[in-house]
Design a protein around this motif. Structure first.
Motif, PDB file in Angstrom:
ATOM      1  N   GLU A 308       0.826  -1.205   0.000  1.00  0.00           N
ATOM      2  CA  GLU A 308       0.000   0.000   0.000  1.00  0.00           C
ATOM      3  C   GLU A 308       0.859   1.253   0.000  1.00  0.00           C
ATOM      4  OE1 GLU A 308      -2.085   3.423   1.544  1.00  0.00           O
ATOM      5  OE2 GLU A 308      -0.508   2.344   2.632  1.00  0.00           O
ATOM      6  N   ARG A 309       1.955   1.243   0.758  1.00  0.00           N
ATOM      7  CA  ARG A 309       2.838   2.414   0.831  1.00  0.00           C
ATOM      8  C   ARG A 309       3.550   2.645  -0.504  1.00  0.00           C
ATOM      9  NH1 ARG A 309       7.931   2.406   2.280  1.00  0.00           N
ATOM     10  NH2 ARG A 309       7.740   0.363   3.276  1.00  0.00           N
ATOM     11  N   LEU A 310       3.924   1.574  -1.184  1.00  0.00           N
ATOM     12  CA  LEU A 310       4.568   1.712  -2.492  1.00  0.00           C
ATOM     13  C   LEU A 310       3.607   2.326  -3.508  1.00  0.00           C
ATOM     14  CD1 LEU A 310       6.583  -1.622  -2.775  1.00  0.00           C
ATOM     15  CD2 LEU A 310       7.532   0.693  -2.644  1.00  0.00           C
ATOM     16  N   LEU A 311       2.370   1.864  -3.493  1.00  0.00           N
ATOM     17  CA  LEU A 311       1.379   2.411  -4.421  1.00  0.00           C
ATOM     18  C   LEU A 311       1.107   3.880  -4.112  1.00  0.00           C
ATOM     19  CD1 LEU A 311      -1.139  -0.567  -4.609  1.00  0.00           C
ATOM     20  CD2 LEU A 311       0.501   0.130  -6.354  1.00  0.00           C
ATOM     21  N   GLU A 312       1.017   4.209  -2.827  1.00  0.00           N
ATOM     22  CA  GLU A 312       0.799   5.599  -2.434  1.00  0.00           C
ATOM     23  C   GLU A 312       1.955   6.491  -2.871  1.00  0.00           C
ATOM     24  OE1 GLU A 312      -0.434   9.151  -0.654  1.00  0.00           O
ATOM     25  OE2 GLU A 312      -1.578   7.325  -1.065  1.00  0.00           O
ATOM     26  N   SER A 313       3.183   5.991  -2.733  1.00  0.00           N
ATOM     27  CA  SER A 313       4.361   6.804  -3.065  1.00  0.00           C
ATOM     28  C   SER A 313       4.477   7.082  -4.551  1.00  0.00           C
ATOM     29  CB  SER A 313       5.633   6.098  -2.571  1.00  0.00           C
ATOM     30  OG  SER A 313       5.865   4.903  -3.299  1.00  0.00           O
ATOM     31  N   ALA A 314       3.738   6.322  -5.370  1.00  0.00           N
ATOM     32  CA  ALA A 314       3.805   6.548  -6.817  1.00  0.00           C
ATOM     33  C   ALA A 314       3.079   7.809  -7.235  1.00  0.00           C
ATOM     34  CB  ALA A 314       3.212   5.344  -7.558  1.00  0.00           C
ATOM     35  N   LEU A 315       2.115   8.261  -6.432  1.00  0.00           N
ATOM     36  CA  LEU A 315       1.255   9.357  -6.869  1.00  0.00           C
ATOM     37  C   LEU A 315       1.867  10.734  -6.661  1.00  0.00           C
ATOM     38  CD1 LEU A 315      -2.202   8.031  -5.609  1.00  0.00           C
ATOM     39  CD2 LEU A 315      -1.208   7.887  -7.899  1.00  0.00           C
ATOM     40  N   GLY A 316       2.608  10.919  -5.575  1.00  0.00           N
ATOM     41  CA  GLY A 316       3.176  12.232  -5.292  1.00  0.00           C
ATOM     42  C   GLY A 316       4.014  12.805  -6.422  1.00  0.00           C
ATOM     43  N   PRO A 317       5.016  12.063  -6.920  1.00  0.00           N
ATOM     44  CA  PRO A 317       5.886  12.620  -7.964  1.00  0.00           C
ATOM     45  C   PRO A 317       5.175  12.969  -9.269  1.00  0.00           C
ATOM     46  CG  PRO A 317       6.907  10.707  -6.925  1.00  0.00           C
ATOM     47  CD  PRO A 317       5.482  10.755  -6.444  1.00  0.00           C
ATOM     48  N   VAL A 318       4.024  12.335  -9.559  1.00  0.00           N
ATOM     49  CA  VAL A 318       3.355  12.603 -10.839  1.00  0.00           C
ATOM     50  C   VAL A 318       2.252  13.641 -10.721  1.00  0.00           C
ATOM     51  CG1 VAL A 318       3.890  10.299 -11.721  1.00  0.00           C
ATOM     52  CG2 VAL A 318       1.697  10.698 -10.569  1.00  0.00           C
ATOM     53  N   CYS A 319       2.009  14.170  -9.533  1.00  0.00           N
ATOM     54  CA  CYS A 319       0.968  15.196  -9.393  1.00  0.00           C
ATOM     55  C   CYS A 319       1.276  16.406 -10.267  1.00  0.00           C
ATOM     56  CB  CYS A 319       0.848  15.617  -7.931  1.00  0.00           C
ATOM     57  SG  CYS A 319      -0.161  14.504  -6.932  1.00  0.00           S
ATOM     58  N   SER A 320       2.538  16.840 -10.271  1.00  0.00           N
ATOM     59  CA  SER A 320       2.922  17.984 -11.092  1.00  0.00           C
ATOM     60  C   SER A 320       2.696  17.689 -12.569  1.00  0.00           C
ATOM     61  CB  SER A 320       4.387  18.347 -10.842  1.00  0.00           C
ATOM     62  OG  SER A 320       4.797  19.414 -11.669  1.00  0.00           O
ATOM     63  N   VAL A 321       3.040  16.469 -12.991  1.00  0.00           N
ATOM     64  CA  VAL A 321       2.830  16.074 -14.383  1.00  0.00           C
ATOM     65  C   VAL A 321       1.350  16.188 -14.744  1.00  0.00           C
ATOM     66  CG1 VAL A 321       2.994  14.161 -16.017  1.00  0.00           C
ATOM     67  CG2 VAL A 321       4.819  14.526 -14.365  1.00  0.00           C
ATOM     68  N   ILE A 322       0.495  15.673 -13.870  1.00  0.00           N
ATOM     69  CA  ILE A 322      -0.947  15.664 -14.139  1.00  0.00           C
ATOM     70  C   ILE A 322      -1.499  17.081 -14.220  1.00  0.00           C
ATOM     71  CG2 ILE A 322      -3.193  15.014 -13.175  1.00  0.00           C
ATOM     72  CD1 ILE A 322      -1.793  12.511 -12.014  1.00  0.00           C
ATOM     73  N   LEU A 323      -1.151  17.924 -13.249  1.00  0.00           N
ATOM     74  CA  LEU A 323      -1.709  19.273 -13.202  1.00  0.00           C
ATOM     75  C   LEU A 323      -1.228  20.126 -14.372  1.00  0.00           C
ATOM     76  CD1 LEU A 323      -1.545  20.039  -9.375  1.00  0.00           C
ATOM     77  CD2 LEU A 323      -3.577  19.576 -10.748  1.00  0.00           C
ATOM     78  N   ILE A 324       0.053  20.044 -14.687  1.00  0.00           N
ATOM     79  CA  ILE A 324       0.583  20.842 -15.793  1.00  0.00           C
ATOM     80  C   ILE A 324      -0.006  20.373 -17.118  1.00  0.00           C
ATOM     81  CG2 ILE A 324       2.693  21.392 -17.091  1.00  0.00           C
ATOM     82  CD1 ILE A 324       4.175  21.367 -14.420  1.00  0.00           C
ATOM     83  N   THR A 325      -0.163  19.057 -17.272  1.00  0.00           N
ATOM     84  CA  THR A 325      -0.773  18.536 -18.497  1.00  0.00           C
ATOM     85  C   THR A 325      -2.219  19.005 -18.621  1.00  0.00           C
ATOM     86  OG1 THR A 325       0.647  16.574 -18.382  1.00  0.00           O
ATOM     87  CG2 THR A 325      -1.300  16.439 -19.783  1.00  0.00           C
ATOM     88  N   GLY A 326      -2.956  18.996 -17.513  1.00  0.00           N
ATOM     89  CA  GLY A 326      -4.319  19.506 -17.530  1.00  0.00           C
ATOM     90  C   GLY A 326      -4.377  20.978 -17.889  1.00  0.00           C
ATOM     91  N   ALA A 327      -3.428  21.757 -17.366  1.00  0.00           N
ATOM     92  CA  ALA A 327      -3.381  23.182 -17.685  1.00  0.00           C
ATOM     93  C   ALA A 327      -3.031  23.408 -19.150  1.00  0.00           C
ATOM     94  CB  ALA A 327      -2.375  23.889 -16.786  1.00  0.00           C
ATOM     95  N   GLY A 328      -2.191  22.547 -19.729  1.00  0.00           N
ATOM     96  CA  GLY A 328      -1.921  22.637 -21.159  1.00  0.00           C
ATOM     97  C   GLY A 328      -3.166  22.369 -21.980  1.00  0.00           C
ATOM     98  N   GLY A 329      -3.974  21.396 -21.542  1.00  0.00           N
ATOM     99  CA  GLY A 329      -5.254  21.154 -22.203  1.00  0.00           C
ATOM    100  C   GLY A 329      -6.204  22.325 -22.058  1.00  0.00           C
ATOM    101  N   MET A 330      -6.131  23.013 -20.917  1.00  0.00           N
ATOM    102  CA  MET A 330      -6.938  24.206 -20.690  1.00  0.00           C
ATOM    103  C   MET A 330      -6.587  25.296 -21.701  1.00  0.00           C
ATOM    104  SD  MET A 330      -6.526  26.889 -17.551  1.00  0.00           S
ATOM    105  CE  MET A 330      -6.729  25.649 -16.287  1.00  0.00           C
ATOM    106  N   PHE A 331      -5.303  25.527 -21.911  1.00  0.00           N
ATOM    107  CA  PHE A 331      -4.858  26.545 -22.857  1.00  0.00           C
ATOM    108  C   PHE A 331      -5.325  26.208 -24.264  1.00  0.00           C
ATOM    109  CE2 PHE A 331      -1.061  28.480 -25.213  1.00  0.00           C
ATOM    110  CZ  PHE A 331      -1.660  29.725 -25.288  1.00  0.00           C
ATOM    111  N   GLY A 332      -5.202  24.942 -24.654  1.00  0.00           N
ATOM    112  CA  GLY A 332      -5.676  24.529 -25.973  1.00  0.00           C
ATOM    113  C   GLY A 332      -7.178  24.701 -26.125  1.00  0.00           C
TER     114      GLY A 332
END
Length: 460
Positions: A308-332
């Motif tokens: 469970e801890r390994l799966l949880e630790s996977a999400l933190g580093p990609v939060c920035s990727v997700i948010l910035i990608t969403g914001a790029g879709g917003m601009f488009g």
């Protein structure tokens, strides 16, 4: 979104000027002022919406709709893909796969092997989903052999890109084939003729050069195998089985959709709908994560808390990727809602060029203006449909026109393309480096793809 009775009063010239100014401002904020990309994208999206005359009461709806629509597809894929990659990486499975690739193909041909594997994986699944599945293998090979992550990452990313844009059953070429009356089977065949040499030059050879030019370390997005890796890593067969599981499920979905379109199966049948739901990309990745958590975690002696801890630790580093990608879709989305695409259609509809050249150029301009390759491809196909229908084109020429339009839709990926941010953040690149590597590679893909499609059209 803007109200239905709202009409854009600005002409193509002012709209193009606003779009160019918005992109320039965005680059200035990120590169020169070092403003975080997420904040810069939101700010420039707002300013662009107001500058293009989107009704003030609809501006927030436009940007949140664009953001939410992009996140709806990206967040699930990246989050589940990161969890899958985390289990494959920390179990030692990625290292096993990397060692096998290096041993069988040799150190010098490891990037080529990664690219070929990505071409195969990229046939049934979309670009972003395929890339997140391959990331742990790419990172493991890069750590094993050393050197820049781009040497190994660009051949893989380019492979998924060429398959996504040129080869059905991906949505862009499928929709364009239907609009222009091209034979899907012929588009698949000629799409491979275009995609394979284009990948070799634009992604493999260019990736080797870019890796020598920009030596970037392997990002720690997925952790490392050394972090609490068990003494009994999974076998190669187990690793392949886990990685192929979502691909097989997704292939069932796309295969059934193709059979439904051809009238072979009843699309309303319950079993068809159930299998297609299981084969949808988010569900397929979810199943793969659950299987990986068992066969690479619990089954190999890891307690439930550790998994469970390994799966949880996977999400933190990609939060920035997700948010910035969403914001790029917003601009488009703002660029599309402002009417820039419609203005370009009006301005470019009567170019007086051969239909295959006009299709490529219109698709290129729409891609550069609003970011989405699929939108550019489908919009262009609809725009040139009357000219194609009135022409006397052979089946091969019709397929070549589809591929030429597809080539334009991949040109010059930049800051209004969510894929630009996805790749840049996955490989740990800043905006300047992403422009110099990913944008250049995508432009080479589009240019070479059009050249091959035009040759096919000419000799057919």
């Amino acid at each position: 979104m803007p109200p239905e009775d709202w009409e854009q009063t600005l002409g193509a010239g002012p709209l193009l000027g606003i779009a160019a100014a918005a992109i320039a401002l965005l680059l200035f904020l990120i590169i020169r002022l070092r403003l975080h990309a997420f904040l810069a994208l939101i700010l420039v999206s707002l300013l662009t919406a107001f500058a293009t005359g989107v009704p003030a009461g609809s501006v927030v709806d436009v940007i949140t709709s664009g953001f939410g629509t992009t996140l709806g597809s990206v967040a699930l894929l990246v989050g589940l893909g990161a969890m899958l990659g985390r289990m494959v990486e920390t179990s030692g499975g990625a290292a096993v796969m990397a060692e096998t690739l290096v041993r069988r193909f040799g150190e010098q041909r490891a990037p080529f092997a990664l690219g070929v594997a990505s071409l195969i994986f990229g046939f049934p699944i979309f670009f972003d989903a395929g890339l997140v599945v391959m990331l742990p293998i790419v990172f493991a090979v890069a750590r094993r052999l050393g050197g820049s992550v781009l040497t190994f990452g660009l051949p893989a990313a380019g492979a998924f890109s060429v398959m996504h844009v040129f080869v059905p059953p991906h949505p862009g070429p499928v929709a364009a084939s239907e609009l222009l009356g091209a034979d899907p089977g012929l588009v698949i065949l000629l799409g491979l003729v275009v995609a394979l040499p284009t990948w070799y030059v634009s992604s493999y050879l260019y990736g080797q050069w870019a890796g020598r030019r920009w030596v970037l370390p392997v990002p720690e997005l997925l952790g490392t195998a050394e972090e609490e890796a068990p003494d009994n890593p999974p076998s190669l067969g187990t690793v392949l089985g886990v990685l192929l599981l979502p691909l097989v499920l997704i292939f069932l979905n796309t295969g059934l959709d193709t059979l439904r379109s051809a009238g072979v199966v009843d699309g309303d049948a319950v079993w068809v709908q159930v299998v297609r739901a299981v084969g949808s990309t988010p569900v397929a990745l979810l199943i793969a994560v659950l299987v990986a958590a068992w066969v690479m975690g619990t089954r190999r002696g890891r307690d439930k808390t550790t998994v469970e801890r390994l799966l949880e630790s996977a999400l933190g580093p990609v939060c920035s990727v997700i948010l910035i990608t969403g914001a790029g879709g917003m601009f488009g989305a703002v660029l599309r809602a402002s009417g820039i695409g419609g203005a370009l259609e009006d301005a470019l509809g009567d170019l007086g060029l051969p239909v295959i050249v006009a299709g490529f150029l219109i698709s290129t301009v729409l891609r550069v203006a609003q970011g989405s390759a699929t939108v550019a491809l489908i919009t262009t196909a609809g725009l040139i449909q009357p000219a194609v229908a009135s022409g006397d084109f052979s089946p091969v020429q019709l397929a070549a026109i589809v591929l030429a339009v597809a080539a334009g839709s991949v040109m010059a990926s930049h800051v209004n393309d969510s894929g630009f941010w996805l790749v840049g953040r996955f490989f740990g690149m800043d905006v300047r480096t992403t422009l110099r590597t990913w944008t250049v590679m995508e432009t080479i893909i589009g240019t070479m793809g059009f050249a091959i499609a035009f040759l096919i059209f000419t000799v057919a």
